[in-house]
Design a protein around this motif. Structure first.
Motif, PDB file in Angstrom:
ATOM      1  N   GLY A   7      11.636  -8.097  93.177  1.00 30.87           N
ATOM      2  CA  GLY A   7      12.439  -6.879  93.200  1.00 30.87           C
ATOM      3  C   GLY A   7      13.754  -6.987  93.951  1.00 30.87           C
ATOM      4  N   LYS A   8      14.366  -8.171  93.958  1.00 32.93           N
ATOM      5  CA  LYS A   8      15.648  -8.300  94.645  1.00 32.93           C
ATOM      6  C   LYS A   8      16.700  -7.427  93.962  1.00 32.93           C
ATOM      7  CE  LYS A   8      19.097 -11.579  96.277  1.00 32.93           C
ATOM      8  NZ  LYS A   8      19.544 -12.972  96.333  1.00 32.93           N
ATOM      9  N   PRO A   9      17.458  -6.653  94.728  1.00 36.09           N
ATOM     10  CA  PRO A   9      18.467  -5.768  94.128  1.00 36.09           C
ATOM     11  C   PRO A   9      19.520  -6.531  93.336  1.00 36.09           C
ATOM     12  CG  PRO A   9      18.083  -5.210  96.435  1.00 36.09           C
ATOM     13  CD  PRO A   9      17.383  -6.509  96.187  1.00 36.09           C
ATOM     14  N   LYS A  10      20.018  -5.889  92.300  1.00 38.37           N
ATOM     15  CA  LYS A  10      21.072  -6.497  91.492  1.00 38.37           C
ATOM     16  C   LYS A  10      22.393  -6.455  92.254  1.00 38.37           C
ATOM     17  CE  LYS A  10      19.075  -5.480  86.978  1.00 38.37           C
ATOM     18  NZ  LYS A  10      19.298  -4.838  85.650  1.00 38.37           N
ATOM     19  N   ARG A  11      23.179  -7.493  92.070  1.00 39.42           N
ATOM     20  CA  ARG A  11      24.453  -7.589  92.762  1.00 39.42           C
ATOM     21  C   ARG A  11      25.388  -6.481  92.302  1.00 39.42           C
ATOM     22  NH1 ARG A  11      25.249 -12.008  95.688  1.00 39.42           N
ATOM     23  NH2 ARG A  11      27.488 -11.635  95.661  1.00 39.42           N
ATOM     24  N   PRO A  12      26.326  -6.065  93.166  1.00 35.09           N
ATOM     25  CA  PRO A  12      27.252  -4.986  92.772  1.00 35.09           C
ATOM     26  C   PRO A  12      28.181  -5.435  91.653  1.00 35.09           C
ATOM     27  CG  PRO A  12      27.923  -5.963  94.863  1.00 35.09           C
ATOM     28  CD  PRO A  12      26.585  -6.550  94.532  1.00 35.09           C
ATOM     29  N   ARG A  13      28.556  -4.486  90.822  1.00 31.73           N
ATOM     30  CA  ARG A  13      29.444  -4.786  89.706  1.00 31.73           C
ATOM     31  C   ARG A  13      30.899  -4.613  90.112  1.00 31.73           C
ATOM     32  NH1 ARG A  13      27.437  -0.923  85.043  1.00 31.73           N
ATOM     33  NH2 ARG A  13      27.518   0.541  86.799  1.00 31.73           N
ATOM     34  N   VAL A  14      31.758  -5.370  89.460  1.00 36.04           N
ATOM     35  CA  VAL A  14      33.201  -5.245  89.671  1.00 36.04           C
ATOM     36  C   VAL A  14      33.718  -4.144  88.765  1.00 36.04           C
ATOM     37  CG1 VAL A  14      33.437  -7.655  90.325  1.00 36.04           C
ATOM     38  CG2 VAL A  14      33.696  -7.015  87.937  1.00 36.04           C
ATOM     39  N   PRO A  15      34.937  -3.613  89.035  1.00 31.05           N
ATOM     40  CA  PRO A  15      35.454  -2.495  88.224  1.00 31.05           C
ATOM     41  C   PRO A  15      35.457  -2.762  86.729  1.00 31.05           C
ATOM     42  CG  PRO A  15      36.790  -2.774  90.185  1.00 31.05           C
ATOM     43  CD  PRO A  15      35.817  -3.906  90.178  1.00 31.05           C
ATOM     44  N   PHE A  16      35.866  -3.959  86.309  1.00 29.98           N
ATOM     45  CA  PHE A  16      35.934  -4.240  84.879  1.00 29.98           C
ATOM     46  C   PHE A  16      34.554  -4.209  84.237  1.00 29.98           C
ATOM     47  CE2 PHE A  16      35.668  -7.412  81.434  1.00 29.98           C
ATOM     48  CZ  PHE A  16      36.459  -6.767  80.499  1.00 29.98           C
ATOM     49  N   ASN A  17      33.527  -4.690  84.935  1.00 30.71           N
ATOM     50  CA  ASN A  17      32.173  -4.663  84.376  1.00 30.71           C
ATOM     51  C   ASN A  17      31.690  -3.234  84.145  1.00 30.71           C
ATOM     52  OD1 ASN A  17      32.018  -7.409  84.343  1.00 30.71           O
ATOM     53  ND2 ASN A  17      30.746  -7.595  86.154  1.00 30.71           N
ATOM     54  N   ILE A  18      32.035  -2.338  85.060  1.00 26.46           N
ATOM     55  CA  ILE A  18      31.655  -0.933  84.881  1.00 26.46           C
ATOM     56  C   ILE A  18      32.390  -0.347  83.686  1.00 26.46           C
ATOM     57  CG2 ILE A  18      31.632   1.330  85.970  1.00 26.46           C
ATOM     58  CD1 ILE A  18      31.486  -0.072  88.667  1.00 26.46           C
ATOM     59  N   PHE A  19      33.681  -0.662  83.568  1.00 25.49           N
ATOM     60  CA  PHE A  19      34.467  -0.200  82.423  1.00 25.49           C
ATOM     61  C   PHE A  19      33.894  -0.748  81.117  1.00 25.49           C
ATOM     62  CE2 PHE A  19      37.852  -1.259  79.398  1.00 25.49           C
ATOM     63  CZ  PHE A  19      38.397  -0.012  79.151  1.00 25.49           C
ATOM     64  N   MET A  20      33.509  -2.008  81.117  1.00 30.53           N
ATOM     65  CA  MET A  20      32.985  -2.644  79.914  1.00 30.53           C
ATOM     66  C   MET A  20      31.661  -2.014  79.486  1.00 30.53           C
ATOM     67  SD  MET A  20      32.081  -6.668  79.300  1.00 30.53           S
ATOM     68  CE  MET A  20      30.843  -6.592  80.603  1.00 30.53           C
ATOM     69  N   SER A  21      30.777  -1.738  80.444  1.00 29.37           N
ATOM     70  CA  SER A  21      29.479  -1.153  80.105  1.00 29.37           C
ATOM     71  C   SER A  21      29.632   0.236  79.496  1.00 29.37           C
ATOM     72  CB  SER A  21      28.594  -1.080  81.346  1.00 29.37           C
ATOM     73  OG  SER A  21      29.167  -0.227  82.321  1.00 29.37           O
ATOM     74  N   GLU A  22      30.662   0.963  79.899  1.00 24.34           N
ATOM     75  CA  GLU A  22      30.870   2.314  79.384  1.00 24.34           C
ATOM     76  C   GLU A  22      31.495   2.313  77.992  1.00 24.34           C
ATOM     77  OE1 GLU A  22      33.103   4.684  82.073  1.00 24.34           O
ATOM     78  OE2 GLU A  22      31.503   4.804  83.579  1.00 24.34           O
ATOM     79  N   HIS A  23      32.297   1.305  77.674  1.00 26.20           N
ATOM     80  CA  HIS A  23      33.067   1.311  76.424  1.00 26.20           C
ATOM     81  C   HIS A  23      32.653   0.213  75.450  1.00 26.20           C
ATOM     82  CE1 HIS A  23      35.591   3.405  79.402  1.00 26.20           C
ATOM     83  NE2 HIS A  23      36.056   4.101  78.380  1.00 26.20           N
TER      84      HIS A  23
END
Length: 277
Positions: free
Chosen positions: A150-166
């Motif tokens: 159950g190791k937490p997932k690493r934080p995402r960078v801004p572009f990765n968040i943008f990519m997941s949404e679009h």
């Protein structure tokens, strides 16, 4: 018996592998129970590792299961074969395992002959390739272990968040085309709109930090200190150590300098006294 973990984890891999093999390729490989197949090299490479007893049984039983259940899913075919293997007695498994042993002995001889024909440079290149494969397998096993813990997932960078949404609405039919389209959209995005994703990334960092702190505390309680991150010495600690070292070295230097002044002054007085005489 085949390991249960292998049956459950590798069922999809086995299914895909067998579905890709044509009847001609299976005949060429010579997967049979009676008689050992002749080991050959492919494109000058090493001999192929032979199948073990369980895999021979899978190859033999697959056509039978498909004839009996033509509409069954490929994954269910492998599961049924695995169940049949577990139900076999030791005597019933012996022909498969004996044929596998014969092939393995031939494989070892062919492998030694292949290695003997290599140049030192080729041997070194093969050893390096095998080392890289071992490292990759080790990294995969470690990643699976961390995921199971159950190791937490690493934080995402801004572009990765943008990519997941679009991603769904991105132009292009292939993954590469969609990624290129998203990168172009990100570059055209104004700084004000990018700031929204920057803030989301900062929030994700806070989430990761808090979750990692709780996870590492749990790992310590479980006795898995080997999974705890080792923090390197910071700049402040290094600078403090440097200052301490300088202060220790500074005192002897001052003493030496003072002694030199005293000696110089004494010599000056002695020289003046001789001139007076």
């Amino acid at each position: 018996m085949a390991p249960l973990g292998f049956m459950s984890i590798g069922v999809n891999i086995l299914t895909k592998s067998f579905s890709l093999l044509s009847s001609a390729s299976r005949e060429r490989c010579g997967w049979a129970i009676n008689g050992a197949k002749a080991l050959t090299t492919y494109a000058g490479g090493p001999p192929k590792r032979p199948l073990n007893g369980y895999m021979r049984f899978v190859q033999q039983q697959r056509p039978q299961v498909l004839r009996q259940h033509p509409d069954v899913k490929a994954t269910d075919v492998i599961k049924q074969i695995a169940t049949r293997w577990r139900q076999l007695s030791a005597d019933q498994k012996q022909p498969f395992e004996r044929a596998a042993l014969v092939d393995m002995n031939q494989y070892k001889v062919a492998l030694e002959r292949y290695k003997a024909a290599l140049t030192p440079a080729q041997s070194q290149a093969i050893e390096e390739e095998e080392r890289q494969k071992r490292d990759r397998r080790k990294a995969i096993r470690r990643k699976r272990e961390l995921n199971s813990l159950g190791k937490p997932k690493r934080p995402r960078v801004p572009f990765n968040i943008f990519m997941s949404e679009h991603f769904e609405g991105a132009q292009g039919t292939t993954l590469v085309a969609k990624m290129k389209s998203l990168q172009d959209d990100w570059r055209r995005l104004s700084n004000l709109k990018k700031q929204v994703y920057v803030q989301l990334a900062e929030d994700d960092k806070v989430r990761y930090t808090n979750e990692m702190k709780r996870w590492e505390q749990r790992m310590v309680r479980m006795g898995r200190d080997d999974l705890i991150r080792r923090k390197p010495a910071g700049r402040k600690t290094a600078n403090a150590a440097k200052k301490v070292a300088e202060s220790k070295n500074a005192k002897p230097k001052k003493v030496v300098a003072k002694k030199k002044k005293v000696v110089k002054k004494t010599l000056t007085k002695a020289t003046a006294a001789r001139k007076t005489k």
